[in-house]
Scaffold this motif. Structure first.
Motif, PDB file in Angstrom:
ATOM      1  N   VAL A  78       0.950  -1.366   0.199  1.00 12.03           N
ATOM      2  CA  VAL A  78      -0.372  -0.500   0.389  1.00 12.03           C
ATOM      3  C   VAL A  78       1.037   1.268  -0.084  1.00 12.03           C
ATOM      4  CG1 VAL A  78      -1.130   1.617   1.522  1.00 12.03           C
ATOM      5  CG2 VAL A  78      -1.909  -1.166   0.926  1.00 12.03           C
ATOM      6  N   LEU A  79       1.917   0.803   1.095  1.00 12.14           N
ATOM      7  CA  LEU A  79       2.837   2.567   0.989  1.00 12.14           C
ATOM      8  C   LEU A  79       3.559   2.617  -0.362  1.00 12.14           C
ATOM      9  CD1 LEU A  79       4.468   1.597   4.548  1.00 12.14           C
ATOM     10  CD2 LEU A  79       3.120   3.291   3.682  1.00 12.14           C
ATOM     11  N   ALA A  80       3.702   1.369  -0.938  1.00 13.85           N
ATOM     12  CA  ALA A  80       4.438   1.310  -2.453  1.00 13.85           C
ATOM     13  C   ALA A  80       4.066   2.773  -3.652  1.00 13.85           C
ATOM     14  CB  ALA A  80       4.663   0.100  -3.379  1.00 13.85           C
ATOM     15  N   THR A  81       2.330   2.767  -3.480  1.00 12.87           N
ATOM     16  CA  THR A  81       2.194   3.854  -4.483  1.00 12.87           C
ATOM     17  C   THR A  81       1.781   5.055  -3.494  1.00 12.87           C
ATOM     18  OG1 THR A  81       0.197   2.691  -4.329  1.00 12.87           O
ATOM     19  CG2 THR A  81       1.326   1.877  -6.032  1.00 12.87           C
ATOM     20  N   HIS A  82       1.108   4.695  -2.767  1.00 11.18           N
ATOM     21  CA  HIS A  82       0.116   5.466  -1.496  1.00 11.18           C
ATOM     22  C   HIS A  82       1.940   6.953  -1.520  1.00 11.18           C
ATOM     23  CE1 HIS A  82      -2.917   3.264  -1.779  1.00 11.18           C
ATOM     24  NE2 HIS A  82      -3.364   3.502  -0.620  1.00 11.18           N
ATOM     25  N   VAL A  83       2.776   6.494  -0.921  1.00 11.23           N
ATOM     26  CA  VAL A  83       4.017   8.017  -0.638  1.00 11.23           C
ATOM     27  C   VAL A  83       4.151   9.067  -1.997  1.00 11.23           C
ATOM     28  CG1 VAL A  83       5.823   7.940  -0.097  1.00 11.23           C
ATOM     29  CG2 VAL A  83       4.656   6.129   1.257  1.00 11.23           C
ATOM     30  N   PRO A  84       4.213   8.218  -2.814  1.00 10.83           N
ATOM     31  CA  PRO A  84       4.628   8.978  -3.539  1.00 10.83           C
ATOM     32  C   PRO A  84       2.710  10.015  -3.861  1.00 10.83           C
ATOM     33  CG  PRO A  84       4.616   7.070  -5.039  1.00 10.83           C
ATOM     34  CD  PRO A  84       4.431   6.813  -3.645  1.00 10.83           C
ATOM     35  N   LEU A  85       2.143   9.409  -4.523  1.00 10.72           N
ATOM     36  CA  LEU A  85       0.343  10.148  -4.630  1.00 10.72           C
ATOM     37  C   LEU A  85       0.048  10.994  -3.090  1.00 10.72           C
ATOM     38  CD1 LEU A  85      -0.918   6.611  -5.617  1.00 10.72           C
ATOM     39  CD2 LEU A  85      -0.757   8.883  -7.387  1.00 10.72           C
ATOM     40  N   GLY A  86       0.852  10.580  -1.742  1.00  7.95           N
ATOM     41  CA  GLY A  86      -0.222  11.101  -0.947  1.00  7.95           C
ATOM     42  C   GLY A  86       1.477  12.814  -0.831  1.00  7.95           C
ATOM     43  N   VAL A  87       2.614  12.139  -1.640  1.00  3.74           N
ATOM     44  CA  VAL A  87       2.931  13.672  -1.694  1.00  3.74           C
ATOM     45  C   VAL A  87       2.985  14.608  -2.157  1.00  3.74           C
ATOM     46  CG1 VAL A  87       5.778  14.377  -2.763  1.00  3.74           C
ATOM     47  CG2 VAL A  87       5.747  12.847  -1.021  1.00  3.74           C
ATOM     48  N   GLN A  88       2.205  14.404  -3.678  1.00  2.00           N
ATOM     49  CA  GLN A  88       1.097  15.066  -4.772  1.00  2.00           C
ATOM     50  C   GLN A  88      -0.309  15.514  -4.104  1.00  2.00           C
ATOM     51  OE1 GLN A  88       0.792  13.849  -8.956  1.00  2.00           O
ATOM     52  NE2 GLN A  88       2.388  12.325  -8.812  1.00  2.00           N
ATOM     53  N   VAL A  89      -0.650  14.771  -3.238  1.00  2.46           N
ATOM     54  CA  VAL A  89      -1.783  15.221  -2.315  1.00  2.46           C
ATOM     55  C   VAL A  89      -1.432  16.264  -1.940  1.00  2.46           C
ATOM     56  CG1 VAL A  89      -3.536  14.854  -1.066  1.00  2.46           C
ATOM     57  CG2 VAL A  89      -3.271  12.827  -2.972  1.00  2.46           C
ATOM     58  N   LEU A  90      -0.537  16.607  -1.345  1.00  2.00           N
ATOM     59  CA  LEU A  90      -0.082  17.560  -0.218  1.00  2.00           C
ATOM     60  C   LEU A  90       0.346  18.601  -1.079  1.00  2.00           C
ATOM     61  CD1 LEU A  90       1.962  16.215   3.043  1.00  2.00           C
ATOM     62  CD2 LEU A  90      -0.539  16.608   2.577  1.00  2.00           C
ATOM     63  N   ASP A  91       0.989  18.428  -1.947  1.00  2.00           N
ATOM     64  CA  ASP A  91       1.800  19.202  -3.275  1.00  2.00           C
ATOM     65  C   ASP A  91       0.163  20.182  -3.779  1.00  2.00           C
ATOM     66  OD1 ASP A  91       4.319  18.881  -2.569  1.00  2.00           O
ATOM     67  OD2 ASP A  91       4.292  18.318  -4.042  1.00  2.00           O
ATOM     68  N   ARG A  92      -0.557  19.753  -4.278  1.00  2.00           N
ATOM     69  CA  ARG A  92      -2.197  19.977  -4.617  1.00  2.00           C
ATOM     70  C   ARG A  92      -2.951  20.623  -3.740  1.00  2.00           C
ATOM     71  NH1 ARG A  92      -3.264  17.792  -9.748  1.00  2.00           N
ATOM     72  NH2 ARG A  92      -1.886  16.767 -10.888  1.00  2.00           N
ATOM     73  N   GLY A  93      -2.696  20.662  -2.211  1.00  2.00           N
ATOM     74  CA  GLY A  93      -3.486  21.217  -1.567  1.00  2.00           C
ATOM     75  C   GLY A  93      -5.259  20.316  -1.883  1.00  2.00           C
ATOM     76  N   ILE A  94      -5.218  19.499  -2.024  1.00  2.00           N
ATOM     77  CA  ILE A  94      -6.588  18.062  -2.256  1.00  2.00           C
ATOM     78  C   ILE A  94      -6.648  16.710  -1.179  1.00  2.00           C
ATOM     79  CG2 ILE A  94      -7.074  18.988  -3.922  1.00  2.00           C
ATOM     80  CD1 ILE A  94      -6.016  16.673  -5.234  1.00  2.00           C
ATOM     81  N   VAL A  95      -6.412  17.324   0.240  1.00  2.00           N
ATOM     82  CA  VAL A  95      -5.885  16.193   1.747  1.00  2.00           C
ATOM     83  C   VAL A  95      -7.099  15.657   1.460  1.00  2.00           C
ATOM     84  CG1 VAL A  95      -5.403  15.957   3.622  1.00  2.00           C
ATOM     85  CG2 VAL A  95      -4.471  18.350   2.285  1.00  2.00           C
TER      86      VAL A  95
END
Length: 258
Positions: free
Chosen positions: A21-38
Protein backbone atom coordinates in the motif's frame (compact mmCIF):
# COMPACT_ATOMS: atom_id res chain seq x y z
CA UNK A 1 0.77 -8.81 26.96
CA UNK A 2 0.32 -11.97 24.93
CA UNK A 3 3.76 -12.56 23.36
CA UNK A 4 2.54 -15.75 21.67
CA UNK A 5 0.26 -13.55 19.53
CA UNK A 6 3.31 -12.39 17.57
CA UNK A 7 2.68 -14.98 14.88
CA UNK A 8 4.60 -14.22 11.66
CA UNK A 9 2.17 -16.44 9.75
CA UNK A 10 -0.53 -13.81 10.42
CA UNK A 11 1.46 -10.62 10.90
CA UNK A 12 3.85 -11.25 7.98
CA UNK A 13 1.26 -11.10 5.16
CA UNK A 14 -0.38 -8.11 6.86
CA UNK A 15 2.94 -6.26 6.95
CA UNK A 16 3.56 -7.10 3.28
CA UNK A 17 0.12 -5.70 2.47
CA UNK A 18 0.98 -2.49 4.32
CA UNK A 19 4.29 -2.12 2.48
CA UNK A 20 2.57 -2.65 -0.87
CA UNK A 21 0.00 0.00 0.00
CA UNK A 22 2.80 2.40 0.92
CA UNK A 23 4.55 1.72 -2.40
CA UNK A 24 1.94 3.71 -4.31
CA UNK A 25 0.46 5.83 -1.55
CA UNK A 26 3.68 7.59 -0.51
CA UNK A 27 4.37 9.22 -3.92
CA UNK A 28 0.68 9.95 -4.42
CA UNK A 29 0.43 11.42 -0.93
CA UNK A 30 3.25 13.85 -1.68
CA UNK A 31 1.36 15.03 -4.77
CA UNK A 32 -1.86 15.35 -2.77
CA UNK A 33 -0.17 17.68 -0.28
CA UNK A 34 1.44 19.67 -3.08
CA UNK A 35 -1.93 20.09 -4.78
CA UNK A 36 -3.69 21.03 -1.54
CA UNK A 37 -6.45 18.42 -1.93
CA UNK A 38 -5.87 16.44 1.24
CA UNK A 39 -9.27 14.77 1.45
CA UNK A 40 -9.32 13.34 -2.07
CA UNK A 41 -8.24 9.95 -0.72
CA UNK A 42 -11.19 9.79 1.67
CA UNK A 43 -13.59 10.69 -1.12
CA UNK A 44 -12.20 8.23 -3.68
CA UNK A 45 -11.88 5.45 -1.09
CA UNK A 46 -15.47 6.00 0.01
CA UNK A 47 -16.68 6.00 -3.60
CA UNK A 48 -14.79 2.77 -4.34
CA UNK A 49 -16.32 1.29 -1.19
CA UNK A 50 -19.73 2.39 -2.39
CA UNK A 51 -19.12 0.38 -5.56
CA UNK A 52 -18.41 -2.70 -3.43
CA UNK A 53 -21.53 -2.10 -1.32
CA UNK A 54 -23.67 -1.64 -4.44
CA UNK A 55 -22.30 -4.87 -5.94
CA UNK A 56 -23.09 -6.70 -2.70
CA UNK A 57 -26.61 -5.24 -2.69
CA UNK A 58 -27.10 -6.63 -6.21
CA UNK A 59 -26.15 -10.10 -4.97
CA UNK A 60 -22.82 -10.37 -6.76
CA UNK A 61 -20.35 -12.95 -5.32
CA UNK A 62 -18.22 -11.40 -2.59
CA UNK A 63 -14.65 -10.76 -3.70
CA UNK A 64 -15.38 -11.77 -7.29
CA UNK A 65 -14.31 -10.03 -10.49
CA UNK A 66 -17.70 -8.33 -10.81
CA UNK A 67 -17.27 -6.71 -7.39
CA UNK A 68 -13.79 -5.51 -8.30
CA UNK A 69 -15.11 -4.11 -11.57
CA UNK A 70 -17.86 -2.27 -9.68
CA UNK A 71 -15.31 -0.76 -7.27
CA UNK A 72 -12.96 0.33 -10.08
CA UNK A 73 -15.83 1.74 -12.15
CA UNK A 74 -17.14 3.74 -9.21
CA UNK A 75 -13.67 5.08 -8.37
CA UNK A 76 -12.94 6.05 -11.99
CA UNK A 77 -16.31 7.79 -12.20
CA UNK A 78 -15.36 9.72 -9.07
CA UNK A 79 -11.99 10.55 -10.66
CA UNK A 80 -13.73 11.85 -13.79
CA UNK A 81 -16.07 14.00 -11.70
CA UNK A 82 -13.13 15.47 -9.77
CA UNK A 83 -11.33 16.20 -13.04
CA UNK A 84 -14.42 18.05 -14.26
CA UNK A 85 -14.90 20.02 -11.03
CA UNK A 86 -11.21 21.00 -10.95
CA UNK A 87 -11.60 22.43 -14.43
CA UNK A 88 -14.85 24.24 -13.70
CA UNK A 89 -14.37 25.35 -10.08
CA UNK A 90 -10.71 24.96 -9.00
CA UNK A 91 -11.07 27.26 -5.98
CA UNK A 92 -13.90 25.15 -4.59
CA UNK A 93 -12.24 21.78 -5.32
CA UNK A 94 -11.49 20.87 -1.70
CA UNK A 95 -15.04 21.69 -0.63
CA UNK A 96 -16.48 19.65 -3.53
CA UNK A 97 -14.26 16.71 -2.58
CA UNK A 98 -15.74 16.87 0.92
CA UNK A 99 -19.27 16.91 -0.50
CA UNK A 100 -18.51 13.86 -2.66
CA UNK A 101 -17.16 12.02 0.36
CA UNK A 102 -20.20 12.64 2.51
CA UNK A 103 -22.61 11.80 -0.32
CA UNK A 104 -20.84 8.49 -0.98
CA UNK A 105 -20.76 7.69 2.75
CA UNK A 106 -24.47 8.37 3.16
CA UNK A 107 -25.32 6.40 0.01
CA UNK A 108 -23.46 3.43 1.48
CA UNK A 109 -25.39 3.70 4.74
CA UNK A 110 -28.68 3.78 2.82
CA UNK A 111 -27.73 0.69 0.79
CA UNK A 112 -26.72 -1.18 3.95
CA UNK A 113 -29.83 -0.17 5.92
CA UNK A 114 -31.73 -3.36 5.06
CA UNK A 115 -28.69 -5.64 5.33
CA UNK A 116 -28.60 -7.57 8.65
CA UNK A 117 -24.80 -7.52 8.44
CA UNK A 118 -24.66 -3.88 7.38
CA UNK A 119 -22.81 -2.69 10.47
CA UNK A 120 -20.12 -5.33 10.00
CA UNK A 121 -19.71 -4.44 6.31
CA UNK A 122 -19.41 -0.75 7.17
CA UNK A 123 -16.77 -1.48 9.82
CA UNK A 124 -14.78 -3.59 7.35
CA UNK A 125 -14.90 -0.76 4.82
CA UNK A 126 -13.60 1.78 7.35
CA UNK A 127 -10.94 -0.19 9.26
CA UNK A 128 -10.29 -3.02 6.81
CA UNK A 129 -9.28 -6.63 7.39
CA UNK A 130 -5.52 -6.38 7.08
CA UNK A 131 -4.86 -9.41 9.31
CA UNK A 132 -6.80 -11.68 6.99
CA UNK A 133 -5.18 -10.89 3.63
CA UNK A 134 -4.36 -13.93 1.53
CA UNK A 135 -1.73 -14.68 -1.10
CA UNK A 136 -4.08 -14.00 -4.00
CA UNK A 137 -4.92 -10.55 -2.66
CA UNK A 138 -1.25 -9.75 -2.12
CA UNK A 139 -0.32 -10.84 -5.65
CA UNK A 140 -3.15 -8.77 -7.09
CA UNK A 141 -2.09 -5.71 -5.07
CA UNK A 142 1.57 -6.20 -6.04
CA UNK A 143 0.67 -6.40 -9.74
CA UNK A 144 -1.49 -3.28 -9.65
CA UNK A 145 1.13 -1.39 -7.63
CA UNK A 146 3.89 -2.31 -10.09
CA UNK A 147 1.86 -1.07 -13.05
CA UNK A 148 0.91 2.19 -11.34
CA UNK A 149 4.48 2.87 -10.20
CA UNK A 150 5.72 2.26 -13.74
CA UNK A 151 3.09 4.66 -15.07
CA UNK A 152 4.20 7.33 -12.62
CA UNK A 153 7.90 6.73 -13.24
CA UNK A 154 7.67 6.72 -17.05
CA UNK A 155 5.50 9.82 -17.25
CA UNK A 156 2.44 8.10 -18.66
CA UNK A 157 0.24 9.76 -16.04
CA UNK A 158 1.35 13.27 -16.95
CA UNK A 159 0.42 12.67 -20.60
CA UNK A 160 -3.21 12.18 -19.59
CA UNK A 161 -3.42 15.63 -18.02
CA UNK A 162 -5.73 16.22 -15.08
CA UNK A 163 -7.47 12.88 -15.42
CA UNK A 164 -4.14 11.03 -15.33
CA UNK A 165 -3.51 11.92 -11.69
CA UNK A 166 -7.09 11.32 -10.57
CA UNK A 167 -7.33 8.08 -12.55
CA UNK A 168 -4.13 6.60 -11.10
CA UNK A 169 -5.23 7.74 -7.68
CA UNK A 170 -8.58 5.99 -8.12
CA UNK A 171 -6.95 2.71 -9.17
CA UNK A 172 -4.42 2.79 -6.31
CA UNK A 173 -7.06 3.51 -3.69
CA UNK A 174 -9.44 0.88 -5.07
CA UNK A 175 -6.72 -1.76 -4.89
CA UNK A 176 -5.96 -0.96 -1.25
CA UNK A 177 -9.21 0.09 0.39
CA UNK A 178 -10.70 -3.40 0.48
CA UNK A 179 -7.61 -4.74 2.25
CA UNK A 180 -6.77 -2.00 4.74
CA UNK A 181 -9.92 0.16 4.89
CA UNK A 182 -10.65 3.86 4.39
CA UNK A 183 -8.86 5.04 7.54
CA UNK A 184 -5.57 3.34 6.71
CA UNK A 185 -5.75 4.48 3.08
CA UNK A 186 -5.98 8.09 4.30
CA UNK A 187 -3.24 7.62 6.90
CA UNK A 188 -0.88 5.88 4.45
CA UNK A 189 -1.24 8.73 1.99
CA UNK A 190 -1.08 11.74 4.26
CA UNK A 191 0.96 10.93 7.38
CA UNK A 192 4.29 9.87 5.75
CA UNK A 193 4.07 12.81 3.34
CA UNK A 194 3.20 15.21 6.16
CA UNK A 195 6.01 13.90 8.35
CA UNK A 196 8.60 14.66 5.65
CA UNK A 197 7.57 18.20 4.73
CA UNK A 198 10.58 20.33 3.89
CA UNK A 199 12.46 17.46 2.28
CA UNK A 200 12.61 16.86 -1.45
CA UNK A 201 13.49 14.23 -4.02
CA UNK A 202 14.74 10.77 -3.14
CA UNK A 203 15.51 11.70 0.48
CA UNK A 204 11.88 12.58 1.12
CA UNK A 205 10.60 9.33 -0.34
CA UNK A 206 13.09 7.24 1.65
CA UNK A 207 12.10 8.98 4.90
CA UNK A 208 8.39 8.70 4.09
CA UNK A 209 8.65 4.98 3.33
CA UNK A 210 10.60 4.52 6.56
CA UNK A 211 7.92 6.30 8.59
CA UNK A 212 5.19 4.25 6.94
CA UNK A 213 6.97 0.92 7.37
CA UNK A 214 7.72 1.64 11.03
CA UNK A 215 4.10 2.64 11.62
CA UNK A 216 2.72 -0.55 10.09
CA UNK A 217 5.25 -2.82 11.81
CA UNK A 218 4.80 -1.26 15.25
CA UNK A 219 1.02 -1.08 14.88
CA UNK A 220 0.67 -4.73 13.90
CA UNK A 221 2.90 -5.84 16.79
CA UNK A 222 1.06 -3.73 19.37
CA UNK A 223 -2.37 -4.79 18.13
CA UNK A 224 -1.36 -8.44 18.45
CA UNK A 225 0.23 -8.03 21.89
CA UNK A 226 -2.67 -5.99 23.30
CA UNK A 227 -5.43 -7.79 21.38
CA UNK A 228 -6.73 -4.54 19.84
CA UNK A 229 -8.15 -3.79 16.36
CA UNK A 230 -5.19 -3.70 13.96
CA UNK A 231 -6.42 -0.97 11.62
CA UNK A 232 -7.13 1.54 14.39
CA UNK A 233 -3.85 0.84 16.19
CA UNK A 234 -1.81 1.20 12.98
CA UNK A 235 -3.39 4.61 12.34
CA UNK A 236 -2.16 5.75 15.76
CA UNK A 237 1.32 4.29 15.33
CA UNK A 238 1.61 5.87 11.87
CA UNK A 239 0.71 9.22 13.43
CA UNK A 240 3.27 8.70 16.22
CA UNK A 241 6.00 7.69 13.77
CA UNK A 242 5.13 10.65 11.55
CA UNK A 243 5.42 13.04 14.51
CA UNK A 244 8.72 11.56 15.69
CA UNK A 245 10.06 11.50 12.14
CA UNK A 246 9.17 15.15 11.57
CA UNK A 247 11.12 16.12 14.70
CA UNK A 248 14.12 13.81 14.30
CA UNK A 249 14.58 14.38 10.57
CA UNK A 250 13.99 18.11 10.42
CA UNK A 251 15.61 19.50 7.25
CA UNK A 252 17.60 22.03 9.26
CA UNK A 253 18.81 19.37 11.70
CA UNK A 254 19.93 17.04 8.92
CA UNK A 255 21.84 19.85 7.22
CA UNK A 256 23.48 20.81 10.52
CA UNK A 257 24.49 17.20 11.03
CA UNK A 258 26.18 17.15 7.64
Amino acid sequence: MNWSALDWGILGPALVAGLLVLATHVPLGVQVLDRGIVFIDLAIAQIAGLGVIAADALGLPEGGIAVQAAAVSAALLGAWLLTWTERRAPKQQEALIGVMFILAACAGIVLLASNPHGGEHLKDLLVGQILWVNTTQLMWLAGVSAVLLAALRLGWVARLGRFGFYGVFALAVTASVQLVGVYLVFSSLIIPALGTLGHAGTKRFVLAYGIGAAGYGLGLALSALLDLPSGAVIVWTLAACGLVGSMVFKPGRLQAGN
